[in-house]
Design an enzyme around this catalytic site. Structure first.
Site, PDB file in Angstrom:
ATOM      1  N   ASP A 170      -0.169   5.180   0.978  1.00 48.55           N
ATOM      2  CA  ASP A 170      -0.402   6.181   2.024  1.00 48.55           C
ATOM      3  C   ASP A 170      -0.406   5.559   3.418  1.00 48.55           C
ATOM      4  OD1 ASP A 170      -0.837   8.622   0.449  1.00 48.55           O
ATOM      5  OD2 ASP A 170      -2.555   7.520  -0.359  1.00 48.55           O
TER       6      ASP A 170
ATOM      7  N   ASP B  59       0.865  -1.166   0.000  1.00 47.48           N
ATOM      8  CA  ASP B  59       0.000   0.000   0.000  1.00 47.48           C
ATOM      9  C   ASP B  59       0.916   1.234   0.000  1.00 47.48           C
ATOM     10  OD1 ASP B  59      -2.343   1.654   0.625  1.00 47.48           O
ATOM     11  OD2 ASP B  59      -1.481   1.791   2.628  1.00 47.48           O
TER      12      ASP B  59
END
Ligand code: TMP
Ligand code: MG
Length: 297
Positions: free
Chosen positions: A51, A49
């Site tokens: 953020d 991922d």
């Protein structure tokens, strides 16, 4: 023999004995890591991922902006819109991380959040040639040790798939400005569509939000097919929704999942421990992923 193995990980990976590291089943983690080590770098891929996973959650006492929040800048949008975007964040982010709601319950709210923000950004006619400056002016910061992580993967030719519900154009600019946009990096994200004058007119493809990454992983089969020769997956995320990022890897043999638990730590500890192999509590560094990588390759 098991005792010796435990001893091995303790001496070879002291990072895993830190108080900020939690594991529901240490023996499963060790077995997976030994299997991955045996297969080596040539069998490994990393799916991460972006953020609050590759970027920090907070830095010097302040929240680090997500790719969307980097766009919440007066350079790009008017004052009224910056207030609106902040309000949307304050409304929907608590839902995203609410431990009392399951992903199915959160899903419609996430679609609402992303749709409202994307509509707002389109309305504001954001210019492509101003994105780099917005990133430079922002307080976006990668986790400590993140550059070493990117560099090691590139050196070892381990593919890195960054799977983000953020904004792809901004994500690319962040990693470019940090000098880590190496050729082994692949990205699945929400990309902006600009008209011929360089003004934002839409977002490309199907919307990716934090709880539909499974659909994204399956529909981006073509991108993922490049990664099919690598049956071992190290997965990094900061949300339970990130666990489905590897669902497109049909040939997976070993998957080791690492979850950064940044916020609502006590409330979410149990569900994270039940879902990720390794849980990192309020850890702003890449020390553990780097140590795992050093062990495997
Ligand atoms: P990620 O998949 O790279 O983590 O990106 C999604 C994150 O972005 C998620 O945690 C929610 C956050 N977000 C914002 O911070 N602001 C926004 O306006 C939107 C739509 C999402
Ligand atoms: Mg995230």
């Amino acid at each position: 023999i098991l005792a010796i193995w435990h001893q091995l990980t303790k001496t070879e990976i002291p990072e895993l004995t830190r108080v900020s590291v939690m594991m529901r089943e240490r023996s499963r983690v060790e077995d997976t890591m030994y299997a991955m080590q045996k297969a080596g770098a040539g069998s490994l891929q990393v799916i991460s991922d972006f953020d609050m996973t590759l970027t920090k959650f907070a830095h010097k006492g302040k929240r680090v902006p997500t790719t969307h929040n980097i766009l919440n800048n007066r350079l790009l949008i008017d004052d009224d819109s910056t207030v609106k975007m902040k309000k949307l964040f304050n409304t929907y982010y608590p839902i995203e991380i609410d431990a009392s709601l399951n992903p199915e319950e959160k899903l419609p709210y996430m679609v609402e959040w992303w749709t409202k923000v994307h509509d707002l950004l389109i309305q504001q006619r954001i210019r492509k040639d101003e994105l780099a400056r917005a990133v430079r002016d922002s307080n976006a910061v990668l986790r400590e040790g993140c550059s070493a992580f990117f560099d090691c993967l590139a050196e070892q030719r381990v593919p890195l798939l960054i799977f983000s519900a953020g904004v792809g154009d901004i994500l690319e600019e962040v990693i470019r400005q940090n000098h880590v946009f190496h050729p082994n990096v692949h990205i699945i994200s929400n990309y902006m569509d600009f008209d011929h004058t360089g003004v934002l007119q839409a977002f490309k493809g199907q919307l990716i939000h934090s709880y539909n990454k499974r659909a994204g992983a399956l529909s981006h089969g073509a991108t993922l097919r490049e990664l099919h020769g690598q049956p071992n997956v190290l997965l990094l995320g900061d949300s339970l929704g990130d666990l489905s990022m590897a669902d497109g890897v049909s040939t997976a043999q070993n998957i080791l999942t690492v979850g950064f638990l940044n916020d609502q730590v006590e409330e979410r500890k149990e569900s994270f421990l039940n879902s990720f192999d390794i849980v990192l509590l309020r850890d702003e560094t890449m020390d553990v992923p780097n140590a795992i990588l050093r062990f495997i390759v």
